[in-house]
Design an enzyme around this catalytic site. Structure first.
Site, mmCIF file in Angstrom:
data_model
loop_
_atom_site.group_PDB
_atom_site.id
_atom_site.type_symbol
_atom_site.label_atom_id
_atom_site.label_comp_id
_atom_site.label_asym_id
_atom_site.label_seq_id
_atom_site.Cartn_x
_atom_site.Cartn_y
_atom_site.Cartn_z
ATOM 1 N N THR A 124 0.814 -1.199 -0.248
ATOM 2 C CA THR A 124 0.016 0.010 -0.124
ATOM 3 C C THR A 124 0.992 1.258 -0.075
ATOM 4 O O THR A 124 0.777 2.006 -0.754
ATOM 5 C CB THR A 124 -0.851 -0.116 1.291
ATOM 6 O OG1 THR A 124 -1.898 -1.291 1.236
ATOM 7 C CG2 THR A 124 -1.644 1.290 1.185
ATOM 8 N N ASN A 129 -5.962 -9.177 -8.106
ATOM 9 C CA ASN A 129 -5.947 -9.895 -6.853
ATOM 10 C C ASN A 129 -7.141 -10.932 -6.751
ATOM 11 O O ASN A 129 -7.276 -11.632 -5.892
ATOM 12 C CB ASN A 129 -5.771 -9.263 -5.597
ATOM 13 C CG ASN A 129 -6.627 -7.884 -5.652
ATOM 14 O OD1 ASN A 129 -6.584 -7.142 -6.733
ATOM 15 N ND2 ASN A 129 -7.328 -7.737 -4.427
ATOM 16 N N GLN A 139 0.683 -8.890 -6.595
ATOM 17 C CA GLN A 139 0.224 -10.183 -6.650
ATOM 18 C C GLN A 139 1.027 -11.026 -7.842
ATOM 19 O O GLN A 139 0.869 -12.258 -7.959
ATOM 20 C CB GLN A 139 -1.318 -10.468 -7.162
ATOM 21 C CG GLN A 139 -2.202 -9.622 -5.796
ATOM 22 C CD GLN A 139 -2.398 -10.907 -4.801
ATOM 23 O OE1 GLN A 139 -1.843 -11.953 -5.007
ATOM 24 N NE2 GLN A 139 -2.809 -10.361 -3.902
ATOM 25 N N SER A 158 5.200 -6.441 -2.179
ATOM 26 C CA SER A 158 4.884 -6.733 -0.983
ATOM 27 C C SER A 158 5.445 -8.144 -0.653
ATOM 28 O O SER A 158 5.245 -9.115 -1.298
ATOM 29 C CB SER A 158 3.455 -6.600 -0.598
ATOM 30 O OG SER A 158 2.856 -6.727 0.835
ATOM 31 N N THR A 185 14.532 4.308 10.288
ATOM 32 C CA THR A 185 15.244 3.473 10.404
ATOM 33 C C THR A 185 14.684 2.070 9.718
ATOM 34 O O THR A 185 13.833 1.798 9.848
ATOM 35 C CB THR A 185 15.596 3.141 11.879
ATOM 36 O OG1 THR A 185 15.887 4.495 12.712
ATOM 37 C CG2 THR A 185 16.423 1.926 12.319
ATOM 38 N N CYS A 241 -15.111 -7.421 -0.199
ATOM 39 C CA CYS A 241 -16.502 -7.749 -0.077
ATOM 40 C C CYS A 241 -17.099 -7.567 1.381
ATOM 41 O O CYS A 241 -16.751 -8.138 2.503
ATOM 42 C CB CYS A 241 -16.863 -9.153 -0.263
ATOM 43 S SG CYS A 241 -18.365 -9.797 -0.451
HETATM 44 N N1 PLP Z 1 -2.098 -4.539 -4.285
HETATM 45 C C1 PLP Z 1 -2.538 -5.691 -4.305
HETATM 46 C C2 PLP Z 1 -2.945 -6.037 -5.705
HETATM 47 C C3 PLP Z 1 -2.821 -6.415 -3.422
HETATM 48 O O1 PLP Z 1 -3.399 -7.632 -3.693
HETATM 49 C C4 PLP Z 1 -2.427 -5.751 -2.035
HETATM 50 C C5 PLP Z 1 -2.917 -6.932 -0.755
HETATM 51 O O2 PLP Z 1 -4.061 -7.172 -0.652
HETATM 52 C C6 PLP Z 1 -2.015 -4.752 -1.933
HETATM 53 C C7 PLP Z 1 -1.689 -4.071 -2.863
HETATM 54 C C8 PLP Z 1 -1.464 -4.262 -0.560
HETATM 55 O O3 PLP Z 1 -0.547 -4.816 0.010
HETATM 56 P P1 PLP Z 1 -0.032 -4.706 1.549
HETATM 57 O O4 PLP Z 1 -1.040 -5.761 2.239
HETATM 58 O O5 PLP Z 1 1.340 -5.034 1.541
HETATM 59 O O6 PLP Z 1 -0.206 -3.313 1.807
#
Ligand code: PLP
Length: 387
Positions: A80, A159, A189, A209, A248, A333
């Site tokens: 995010t 996703n 993803q 991520s 940090t 959802c």
């Molecule tokens: N983008 C996509 C396509 C995701 O599936 C997700 C997580 O569900 C995220 C971004 C967000 O990642 P994070 O949970 O590391 O913030």
């Protein structure tokens, strides 16, 4: 199943697009850093400098998997954050060029919400709508691209549907049209599931991520291409991450991220083939349940969207959850309302109501799928369709 049980829970975990279990080897690596190597990489004595070098070694592992030089990767706290940073950096870069953004209607909210905020600051956002199969095409991008477009943000793998989007083609389009727009790709993803080549494709920024591939939650990365100069710092401060993202370094999280990547890279092709085979096996088994229909034409190896038409997915998820089987009704959802992704597919009401997402890790087995099949059949026998 075993990976789930390693977490101490006797669950059948088929929701790996939500998050993944952390293998013992990753947790051990993190524990070792937390307890024995707690130095601050900015400290000048050996315990600090040792960590400074270690962070660079871990960066190199992840960059190796992304086929980019280590200095192109910046650590963040999550996918995010990477998405938000990329969008901020792009609009800052394009502040004298225009106020138009192109994205898809089915991005994660980590992209859609920042875009919504920007509309309140005078930006115009074009949301490319997928077809019923969940596909988005480069022709749609071409049709939406304007002289004042400053950012195109397109995910690599959706996703909820597992559809792979034409990121490489979009990069080529931007070059052909000599567009000033920067290209951001949310590859949260897609990384280590499908080909992911920001350098070869010519993507400007790419979000990753750790917790979607066996790493810990709370650490991500942003790839920034060498072509993109004068990047706006996300967090000005002590100057970590080459001055662009101060704070940090989360050494244990980063160590866990790198270890998870190493584990996924071991027998990588076999792991991908195993997940793809399980996805196909699962699709076939579930389709033998009356009323079960396929949703979208996703081809990512780890995500399968199906619908038990007429049976609200929230009830399915709760019923199965009570039996220790974890699947998802789609990432957004809420209170029985279809997710924005399901809505964007334009499905009929009964199909939309019953959409479930099953997502795999290399540790899942056919036995997990068989248990899911039995539980879904039992759900159908015990409940009435609501629509
Ligand atoms: N983008 C996509 C396509 C995701 O599936 C997700 C997580 O569900 C995220 C971004 C967000 O990642 P994070 O949970 O590391 O913030």
């Amino acid at each position: 199943a075993d990976a789930g049980r390693q977490c101490g829970e006797a669950v059948i975990y088929l929701d790996n697009a939500a998050t993944t279990p952390v293998p013992a080897a990753v947790a051990d690596t993190m524990y070792d850093v937390l307890t024995h190597h707690f130095g601050n990489p900015s400290s000048q004595y050996p315990a600090g400098q040792e960590m400074k070098k270690a962070v660079e070694d871990w960066r190199a592992v992840i960059a190796g998997a992304l086929h980019c030089p280590p200095e192109r990767l910046y650590f963040t706290s999550c996918g995010t954050e990477s998405d938000n940073w990329a969008i901020q950096a792009a609009i800052w870069q394009g502040r004298h060029t225009g106020k138009h953004i192109i994205t898809t209607a089915v991005e994660h909210s980590a992209v859609l919400e920042p875009c919504r905020w920007l509309t309140q600051q005078g930006y115009e956002v074009t949301y490319l709508k997928p077809d019923r199969a969940g596909r988005v095409t480069v022709e749609q991008v071409a049709g939406a691209l304007r002289d004042d477009t400053v950012l195109v943000s397109m995910m690599l793998v959706n996703n909820e549907t597992g559809c792979i989007f034409p990121v490489a083609e979009t990069a080529q389009l931007l070059r052909d049209r000599k567009s000033h727009a920067l290209l951001h790709c949310d590859a949260v993803q897609g990384f280590l599931k499908v080909p992911c080549e920001p350098e070869v494709w010519g993507v400007d920024m790419m979000s990753l991520s750790a917790h979607k591939l066996g790493g810990p939650k709370g650490v991500g990365a942003l790839y920034i291409s060498e072509r993109f100069r004068n990047v706006r710092p996300l967090l000005p401060g002590g100057g970590q991450e080459r001055g662009l993202r101060s704070g940090t370094e989360a050494t244990a999280q980063i160590a866990g991220f790198a270890r998870a990547v190493e584990l996924r890279l071991t027998d990588y092709d076999a792991k991908i083939a195993h997940m793809a085979a399980l996805r196909d096996y699962c699709r076939e088994r579930l389709l033998s349940i009356p009323g079960m229909v396929p949703v979208a034409a996703g081809t990512a190896p780890h995500i399968l969207a199906m619908s038990l038409a007429g049976y609200p997915s929230a009830n399915i998820v709760t019923d199965l959850g009570a039996q220790g089987i974890c699947i998802s009704a789609g990432s957004a959802c809420h209170q029985g309302k279809a997710s924005h992704v399901v809505s964007a597919l334009g499905l009929d009401k009964r199909t939309a109501a019953g959409v479930i997402r099953i997502s795999f890790s290399p540790e899942n087995t056919e036995t997990d799928v068989d248990a899911l099949y039995e539980a879904l059949k039992a759900h159908q026998a015990a409940r009435f369709p609501m629509l």
